[in-house]
Design a protein around this motif. Structure first.
Motif, PDB file in Angstrom:
ATOM      1  N   GLY A  96       7.159  28.835  20.761  1.00 17.10           N
ATOM      2  CA  GLY A  96       7.968  29.250  21.897  1.00 17.10           C
ATOM      3  C   GLY A  96       8.838  30.445  21.577  1.00 17.10           C
ATOM      4  O   GLY A  96       8.639  31.144  20.580  1.00 17.10           O
ATOM      5  N   ALA A  97       9.814  30.683  22.452  1.00 18.40           N
ATOM      6  CA  ALA A  97      10.717  31.827  22.317  1.00 18.40           C
ATOM      7  C   ALA A  97      11.925  31.441  21.471  1.00 18.40           C
ATOM      8  O   ALA A  97      12.404  30.306  21.518  1.00 18.40           O
ATOM      9  N   ALA A  98      12.418  32.393  20.672  1.00 15.48           N
ATOM     10  CA  ALA A  98      13.560  32.163  19.793  1.00 15.48           C
ATOM     11  C   ALA A  98      14.648  33.190  20.071  1.00 15.48           C
ATOM     12  O   ALA A  98      14.366  34.373  20.292  1.00 15.48           O
ATOM     13  N   GLY A  99      15.900  32.738  20.045  1.00 12.51           N
ATOM     14  CA  GLY A  99      17.028  33.631  20.265  1.00 12.51           C
ATOM     15  C   GLY A  99      17.215  34.615  19.119  1.00 12.51           C
ATOM     16  O   GLY A  99      16.711  34.417  18.002  1.00 12.51           O
ATOM     17  N   ALA A 154      12.124  33.106  31.600  1.00 12.40           N
ATOM     18  CA  ALA A 154      13.419  32.832  30.978  1.00 12.40           C
ATOM     19  C   ALA A 154      13.447  33.300  29.528  1.00 12.40           C
ATOM     20  O   ALA A 154      12.457  33.224  28.805  1.00 12.40           O
ATOM     21  N   GLU A 155      14.614  33.785  29.098  1.00 15.76           N
ATOM     22  CA  GLU A 155      14.829  34.188  27.720  1.00 15.76           C
ATOM     23  C   GLU A 155      15.870  33.277  27.080  1.00 15.76           C
ATOM     24  O   GLU A 155      16.824  32.858  27.736  1.00 15.76           O
ATOM     25  N   PRO A 156      15.697  32.954  25.793  1.00 11.58           N
ATOM     26  CA  PRO A 156      16.638  32.037  25.146  1.00 11.58           C
ATOM     27  C   PRO A 156      17.973  32.707  24.842  1.00 11.58           C
ATOM     28  O   PRO A 156      18.058  33.926  24.672  1.00 11.58           O
ATOM     29  N   ALA A 157      19.022  31.889  24.755  1.00  7.63           N
ATOM     30  CA  ALA A 157      20.308  32.372  24.275  1.00  7.63           C
ATOM     31  C   ALA A 157      20.176  32.708  22.788  1.00  7.63           C
ATOM     32  O   ALA A 157      19.172  32.387  22.145  1.00  7.63           O
ATOM     33  N   ALA A 158      21.197  33.340  22.224  1.00  8.25           N
ATOM     34  CA  ALA A 158      21.109  33.872  20.860  1.00  8.25           C
ATOM     35  C   ALA A 158      20.752  32.818  19.821  1.00  8.25           C
ATOM     36  O   ALA A 158      20.027  33.103  18.857  1.00  8.25           O
ATOM     37  N   GLU A 188      19.242  29.777  20.515  1.00 10.31           N
ATOM     38  CA  GLU A 188      18.449  28.792  21.257  1.00 10.31           C
ATOM     39  C   GLU A 188      16.957  28.944  20.989  1.00 10.31           C
ATOM     40  O   GLU A 188      16.463  30.029  20.702  1.00 10.31           O
ATOM     41  N   LEU A 189      16.243  27.812  21.079  1.00 14.52           N
ATOM     42  CA  LEU A 189      14.782  27.783  21.022  1.00 14.52           C
ATOM     43  C   LEU A 189      14.265  27.259  22.350  1.00 14.52           C
ATOM     44  O   LEU A 189      14.710  26.218  22.832  1.00 14.52           O
ATOM     45  N   LEU A 190      13.317  27.978  22.966  1.00 15.43           N
ATOM     46  CA  LEU A 190      12.698  27.536  24.213  1.00 15.43           C
ATOM     47  C   LEU A 190      11.197  27.354  23.966  1.00 15.43           C
ATOM     48  O   LEU A 190      10.436  28.318  24.032  1.00 15.43           O
ATOM     49  N   PRO A 191      10.738  26.134  23.668  1.00 17.58           N
ATOM     50  CA  PRO A 191       9.310  25.922  23.432  1.00 17.58           C
ATOM     51  C   PRO A 191       8.491  26.111  24.694  1.00 17.58           C
ATOM     52  O   PRO A 191       8.920  25.729  25.787  1.00 17.58           O
ATOM     53  N   THR A 192       7.339  26.747  24.553  1.00 16.48           N
ATOM     54  CA  THR A 192       6.423  26.886  25.680  1.00 16.48           C
ATOM     55  C   THR A 192       5.242  25.939  25.556  1.00 16.48           C
ATOM     56  O   THR A 192       4.552  25.681  26.527  1.00 16.48           O
ATOM     57  N   SER A 193       5.001  25.441  24.357  1.00 19.20           N
ATOM     58  CA  SER A 193       3.946  24.444  24.172  1.00 19.20           C
ATOM     59  C   SER A 193       4.238  23.646  22.908  1.00 19.20           C
ATOM     60  O   SER A 193       4.716  24.194  21.906  1.00 19.20           O
ATOM     61  N   MET A 194       3.944  22.352  22.968  1.00 24.43           N
ATOM     62  CA  MET A 194       4.103  21.497  21.801  1.00 24.43           C
ATOM     63  C   MET A 194       3.260  20.249  22.000  1.00 24.43           C
ATOM     64  O   MET A 194       2.894  19.893  23.110  1.00 24.43           O
ATOM     65  N   GLY A 195       2.893  19.624  20.911  1.00 26.89           N
ATOM     66  CA  GLY A 195       2.069  18.427  20.989  1.00 26.89           C
ATOM     67  C   GLY A 195       0.926  18.478  20.013  1.00 26.89           C
ATOM     68  O   GLY A 195       1.076  18.960  18.882  1.00 26.89           O
ATOM     69  N   MET A 196      -0.250  18.020  20.424  1.00 24.94           N
ATOM     70  CA  MET A 196      -1.397  17.893  19.541  1.00 24.94           C
ATOM     71  C   MET A 196      -2.634  18.538  20.136  1.00 24.94           C
ATOM     72  O   MET A 196      -2.854  18.492  21.338  1.00 24.94           O
TER      73      MET A 196
END
Length: 257
Positions: free
Chosen positions: A189-192, A162-166, A168-176
């Motif tokens: 993650g991916a950024a629009g 998936a690709e983000p909208a213009a 939009e932010l789509l995180p692929t990993s987050m946490g500790m």
């Protein structure tokens, strides 16, 4: 656990100029044994004389915390992230390529092998690289660059590429995660195409500026603040190329929809 005198002998043996050493072959064996005791798998980097201590962890997008690599600091390094800075500086093109080579896998079957450098930044002694590849693939490597220093990494994909909208932010990993310097919190993650900058208001460190480039975003900071991020997601301040700003909550829940 090695006694101090044993550690001293081993470190001296790693010095190729030492008359007491048995040459580069023995040095390599000693280095491999020391890091093997720490649970680190060594893989030679083609065309280089040093070892690649990179660890790319299978990081499914739905995982709340990235896995870790912790290496004991026998000398040098940056204990407790002492040199870390809230705002990163970009690496030069040459330094970016060298950092990317250190992050890429040496195996052609590894997706990171041919991946491009999307982000390359420095925070004090710490260098961070985000690699990008086809189908939503990304990998992240963080290291303080010292011989017996700390490293952290992960790799993963956006579901279905998936690709983000213009905007939009789509995180692929987050946490500790953690290294021998301590725990760290991260979002990547991916950024629009319209996203210009991101930042996070840390409770303990203040505003942490992230990096945005080539369709990706990333920020990280010392501590376990994002260990149990809220179900509603992590609030990020996002700036767009038209000059507007807004707070956006990013979450991994989108990956399960």
């Amino acid at each position: 656990m090695l006694r101090d005198e044993e550690t001293d002998v081993l470190l001296k043996s790693l010095d190729a100029a030492s008359p007491a050493g048995a040459g580069l072959e023995r040095s390599a064996r000693d280095l491999e044994r020391i890091l093997a005791d720490a649970g680190v798998e060594l893989r030679p980097v083609p065309g280089r004389t040093r070892w690649n201590r990179r660890l790319v962890v299978a990081g499914a997008a739905a995982a709340a915390a990235a896995a870790i690599l912790a290496v004991p600091v026998l000398g040098g390094g940056d204990p407790a992230y002492a040199s870390w800075t809230q705002t990163p500086s970009a690496l030069s093109p040459g330094a970016s390529e060298r950092a990317g080579n250190a992050c890429r896998g040496p195996d052609r079957r590894d997706e990171s092998f041919g991946a491009d450098v999307a982000i390359a930044e420095r925070r004090g002694e710490w260098t961070t690289v985000v690699l990008s590849g086809p189908g939503g693939f990304s990998a992240m490597c963080v290291t303080d660059g010292s011989l017996f220093g700390a490293s952290f990494g992960y790799s993963g994909k956006t579901p279905g590429g998936a690709e983000p909208a213009a905007r939009e932010l789509l995180p692929t990993s987050m946490g500790m995660g953690s290294t021998s310097s301590g725990e760290l919190s991260m979002v990547v993650g991916a950024a629009g195409a319209e996203v210009d900058a991101v930042s996070y208001a840390s409770r303990t460190l203040g505003d942490v500026s992230g990096s945005v480039a080539n369709g990706y975003f990333m920020l990280w900071f010392p501590g376990d603040e994002l260990k149990d991020y809220p179900e509603a997601g992590v609030p990020l301040q996002v700036s767009y190329k038209d000059g507007t700003r807004e707070q956006v909550r990013v979450s991994l829940d989108w990956a399960n929809q």
